[in-house]
Motif scaffolding. Structure first.
Motif, PDB file in Angstrom:
ATOM      1  N   GLU A  28       0.814  -1.217   0.000  1.00 32.79           N
ATOM      2  CA  GLU A  28       0.000   0.000   0.000  1.00 32.79           C
ATOM      3  C   GLU A  28       0.850   1.272   0.000  1.00 32.79           C
ATOM      4  O   GLU A  28       0.334   2.372   0.195  1.00 32.79           O
ATOM      5  CB  GLU A  28      -0.944   0.005   1.207  1.00 32.79           C
ATOM      6  N   GLU A 120      -8.321   4.076   4.317  1.00 33.48           N
ATOM      7  CA  GLU A 120      -8.703   2.998   3.402  1.00 33.48           C
ATOM      8  C   GLU A 120      -7.527   2.056   3.154  1.00 33.48           C
ATOM      9  O   GLU A 120      -7.688   0.834   3.132  1.00 33.48           O
ATOM     10  CB  GLU A 120      -9.214   3.578   2.091  1.00 33.48           C
ATOM     11  N   ARG A 121      -6.344   2.625   2.993  1.00 34.81           N
ATOM     12  CA  ARG A 121      -5.151   1.804   2.755  1.00 34.81           C
ATOM     13  C   ARG A 121      -4.827   0.939   3.975  1.00 34.81           C
ATOM     14  O   ARG A 121      -4.514  -0.250   3.835  1.00 34.81           O
ATOM     15  CB  ARG A 121      -3.956   2.685   2.413  1.00 34.81           C
ATOM     16  N   ARG A 124      -7.218  -1.906   4.222  1.00 36.99           N
ATOM     17  CA  ARG A 124      -6.888  -2.968   3.252  1.00 36.99           C
ATOM     18  C   ARG A 124      -5.707  -3.805   3.742  1.00 36.99           C
ATOM     19  O   ARG A 124      -5.677  -5.025   3.524  1.00 36.99           O
ATOM     20  CB  ARG A 124      -6.581  -2.371   1.879  1.00 36.99           C
ATOM     21  N   GLU A 127      -7.176  -6.198   6.313  1.00 36.50           N
ATOM     22  CA  GLU A 127      -8.062  -7.161   5.661  1.00 36.50           C
ATOM     23  C   GLU A 127      -7.286  -8.210   4.873  1.00 36.50           C
ATOM     24  O   GLU A 127      -7.743  -9.342   4.715  1.00 36.50           O
ATOM     25  CB  GLU A 127      -9.033  -6.443   4.723  1.00 36.50           C
TER      26      GLU A 127
END
Length: 137
Positions: A28, A120-121, A124, A127
């Motif tokens: 990321e 958001e990064r 991720r 996740e």
């Protein structure tokens, strides 16, 4: 528990999880600027036992540059910390600071979209960890 982090639990080995977090951060665009071994530090400085616990100071240089262009004092809130620790149930906990919550103290609308992108990064990253699921506790 306060809502200033994004929390996941991982069914895996501690050291493998740390390595996976570092790999996913790199995917990321983040580098790990510092790696604090809290367990070793507390043992050395206080002669106290503590669970495995690492603080990874992550930074995406491009996003940090953009944010600092808008808010010079923002460096006091950087880097974005990701923690990896042994949970009481035997799993590994992985949490990342929620940059939207953290950067809200700056009260500068110009960095809102940057905070959202970083958040958001980081989500991720968590996740994508093997055997990871959101932690409610």
């Amino acid at each position: 528990m306060a809502n200033y982090t994004v929390r996941y639990r991982v069914d895996g080995e501690f050291d493998d999880t740390v390595a996976a977090v570092e790999d996913e951060l790199a995917e990321e665009g983040f580098g790990v600027l510092c790696d604090i071994d809290v367990q070793a530090t507390l043992k050395k400085k206080l002669d106290e036992e503590f669970r495995k616990y690492r603080i990874l100071g992550a930074c995406n240089p491009s996003l940090a540059h953009d944010a600092l262009q808008e808010e010079m004092e923002l460096g006091a809130l950087l880097p974005c910390n990701v923690i990896v620790y042994e949970r009481d149930d035997g799993d590994v906990g992985v949490s990342a600071v929620d940059p939207q919550v953290m950067l809200s103290v700056a009260d500068n609308d110009a960095i809102d979209s940057i905070a959202e992108d970083v958040g958001e990064r980081l989500t991720r990253v968590l996740e994508a960890l093997p055997n990871a699921e959101p932690a409610e506790d």
